[in-house]
Scaffold this motif. Sequence first.
Motif, PDB file in Angstrom:
ATOM      1  N   SER A   1       5.908  -7.985  -2.870  1.00 12.16           N
ATOM      2  CA  SER A   1       5.099  -8.288  -1.683  1.00 12.16           C
ATOM      3  C   SER A   1       4.899  -7.041  -0.830  1.00 12.16           C
ATOM      4  O   SER A   1       3.822  -6.832  -0.267  1.00 12.16           O
ATOM      5  CB  SER A   1       5.782  -9.388  -0.854  1.00 12.16           C
ATOM      6  OG  SER A   1       7.100  -8.993  -0.484  1.00 12.16           O
TER       7      SER A   1
ATOM      8  N   LEU B   1       2.243  -4.775  -2.547  1.00 12.26           N
ATOM      9  CA  LEU B   1       0.879  -5.258  -2.362  1.00 12.26           C
ATOM     10  C   LEU B   1       0.408  -5.064  -0.927  1.00 12.26           C
ATOM     11  O   LEU B   1      -0.748  -4.684  -0.691  1.00 12.26           O
ATOM     12  CB  LEU B   1       0.786  -6.734  -2.759  1.00 12.26           C
ATOM     13  CG  LEU B   1       1.000  -7.012  -4.255  1.00 12.26           C
ATOM     14  CD1 LEU B   1       1.065  -8.518  -4.516  1.00 12.26           C
ATOM     15  CD2 LEU B   1      -0.099  -6.383  -5.092  1.00 12.26           C
ATOM     16  N   THR B   2       1.275  -5.324   0.041  1.00 10.26           N
ATOM     17  CA  THR B   2       0.908  -5.101   1.443  1.00 10.26           C
ATOM     18  C   THR B   2       0.646  -3.624   1.706  1.00 10.26           C
ATOM     19  O   THR B   2      -0.303  -3.259   2.411  1.00 10.26           O
ATOM     20  CB  THR B   2       2.024  -5.602   2.374  1.00 10.26           C
ATOM     21  OG1 THR B   2       2.259  -6.994   2.136  1.00 10.26           O
ATOM     22  CG2 THR B   2       1.641  -5.417   3.837  1.00 10.26           C
TER      23      THR B   2
ATOM     24  N   THR C   1       3.806 -13.896  -4.814  1.00 12.12           N
ATOM     25  CA  THR C   1       2.830 -13.400  -3.848  1.00 12.12           C
ATOM     26  C   THR C   1       1.566 -12.865  -4.503  1.00 12.12           C
ATOM     27  O   THR C   1       0.551 -12.688  -3.836  1.00 12.12           O
ATOM     28  CB  THR C   1       3.443 -12.267  -3.002  1.00 12.12           C
ATOM     29  OG1 THR C   1       3.799 -11.173  -3.867  1.00 12.12           O
ATOM     30  CG2 THR C   1       4.678 -12.733  -2.266  1.00 12.12           C
ATOM     31  N   MET C   2       1.613 -12.599  -5.806  1.00 15.32           N
ATOM     32  CA  MET C   2       0.470 -11.964  -6.466  1.00 15.32           C
ATOM     33  C   MET C   2      -0.761 -12.853  -6.426  1.00 15.32           C
ATOM     34  O   MET C   2      -1.857 -12.397  -6.100  1.00 15.32           O
ATOM     35  CB  MET C   2       0.816 -11.616  -7.914  1.00 15.32           C
ATOM     36  CG  MET C   2      -0.226 -10.778  -8.620  1.00 15.32           C
ATOM     37  SD  MET C   2      -0.367  -9.138  -7.870  1.00 15.32           S
ATOM     38  CE  MET C   2      -1.482  -8.327  -8.995  1.00 15.32           C
TER      39      MET C   2
ATOM     40  N   GLU D   1      -2.235 -12.998  -2.931  1.00 12.09           N
ATOM     41  CA  GLU D   1      -2.904 -11.750  -2.576  1.00 12.09           C
ATOM     42  C   GLU D   1      -4.249 -11.632  -3.287  1.00 12.09           C
ATOM     43  O   GLU D   1      -5.245 -11.213  -2.692  1.00 12.09           O
ATOM     44  CB  GLU D   1      -2.011 -10.556  -2.940  1.00 12.09           C
ATOM     45  CG  GLU D   1      -0.796 -10.397  -2.051  1.00 12.09           C
ATOM     46  CD  GLU D   1      -1.144  -9.802  -0.706  1.00 12.09           C
ATOM     47  OE1 GLU D   1      -2.251  -9.244  -0.569  1.00 12.09           O
ATOM     48  OE2 GLU D   1      -0.322  -9.904   0.221  1.00 12.09           O
TER      49      GLU D   1
ATOM     50  N   GLN E   1      -7.111 -13.578  -1.817  1.00 16.63           N
ATOM     51  CA  GLN E   1      -7.688 -12.985  -0.613  1.00 16.63           C
ATOM     52  C   GLN E   1      -8.750 -11.952  -0.962  1.00 16.63           C
ATOM     53  O   GLN E   1      -9.617 -11.654  -0.157  1.00 16.63           O
ATOM     54  CB  GLN E   1      -6.585 -12.332   0.229  1.00 16.63           C
ATOM     55  CG  GLN E   1      -5.597 -13.327   0.807  1.00 16.63           C
ATOM     56  CD  GLN E   1      -4.527 -12.656   1.641  1.00 16.63           C
ATOM     57  OE1 GLN E   1      -4.683 -11.501   2.040  1.00 16.63           O
ATOM     58  NE2 GLN E   1      -3.438 -13.358   1.911  1.00 16.63           N
TER      59      GLN E   1
ATOM     60  N   ARG F   1      -2.743  -2.654   0.249  1.00 21.87           N
ATOM     61  CA  ARG F   1      -3.835  -3.070   1.128  1.00 21.87           C
ATOM     62  C   ARG F   1      -3.959  -2.120   2.321  1.00 21.87           C
ATOM     63  O   ARG F   1      -5.068  -1.769   2.737  1.00 21.87           O
ATOM     64  CB  ARG F   1      -3.604  -4.502   1.631  1.00 21.87           C
ATOM     65  CG  ARG F   1      -3.941  -5.579   0.611  1.00 21.87           C
ATOM     66  CD  ARG F   1      -3.910  -6.943   1.276  1.00 21.87           C
ATOM     67  NE  ARG F   1      -4.339  -7.998   0.368  1.00 21.87           N
ATOM     68  CZ  ARG F   1      -5.601  -8.302   0.135  1.00 21.87           C
ATOM     69  NH1 ARG F   1      -6.569  -7.624   0.734  1.00 21.87           N
ATOM     70  NH2 ARG F   1      -5.919  -9.276  -0.689  1.00 21.87           N
TER      71      ARG F   1
END
Length: 290
Positions: free
Chosen positions: A214, A217-218, A254-255, A258, A261, A221
């Motif tokens: 997570s 990935l955050t 979480t993939m 994400e 989105q 972004r």
Amino acid sequence: MLSQHHAHNPRMLSTRRTPHSDSFSSRYGAGKNTATSTSIRTKRHIRDPNSVSSRRTERPGSHTPPDGNTPSPSIVTLTVGPEKRLFAAHKDILCVAPFFATAYAAAEPSNSPSRQIDLPDEQPEVLSCVLEYLYKGDYYPRLLRNRRHNTWELENTGMDRDGQSYGATIFHPEAGAEILKDTAVYCAADKYGLEILKRLALRKQGLHTGIQCSTILTSARYAYANTPDTESKLRAHYLALIIRSRSTFKRSGTMQMEMEQGGKLFFDLFVAMCNHMDDLTANTKPSFRC
């Protein structure tokens, strides 16, 4: 470096940690040696950005750190973030960065050597890393060369209670969560025009282990939101990182959230994965008929 207040960042977690199976362990780490051009730790030789000989060839105005000469007495005050945290730095050292050289020239009063620059969108801890780099050529934890094994290491880096490299992440208000500190430093260096700091941050990021999916990935972004589309190194790093560790990300809860989105990150990831599959199947015949 002169600082009227030390940047302090409590280790805040706005989201619940995922299970250990969702962690980004050392066997999936970005520091893994690969032959790809997007890997941080490649086999080709890269000059040590912290070497004395490297820094001595750099001069103010060349987008690189100063060479250690005594700075002028002119002091610049920096107000950072919405809380207006105060920092101070010597003008000659600060203005090595093109961004600050321009900001200093525009600051008031123009007839005074001591001026103020406002950075309302900057994170104090990130600016602290930038100033430490401008004064010392690196920021904590320092990048060290293990000449015996011909590898790079981070000084005094143990594991925190979550099993990741200590100090690898910071809570960033813009992301609303923890992100990799080196990614935030890289984006700041890109904004301020410090190319060697960008390379340093990218190399150091590749040496951290145990990072949660997570967080990866955050951070990715954040990297996409704070770099121009013409910037390729940090973005390519994240794409290669996810592809190389796809089995871990497939298990990540979480993939899917994400990816739903959307955004340019996942379009680029899709293209990169397609190119990766094309490379794997380039020498095989298709198993279908038109």
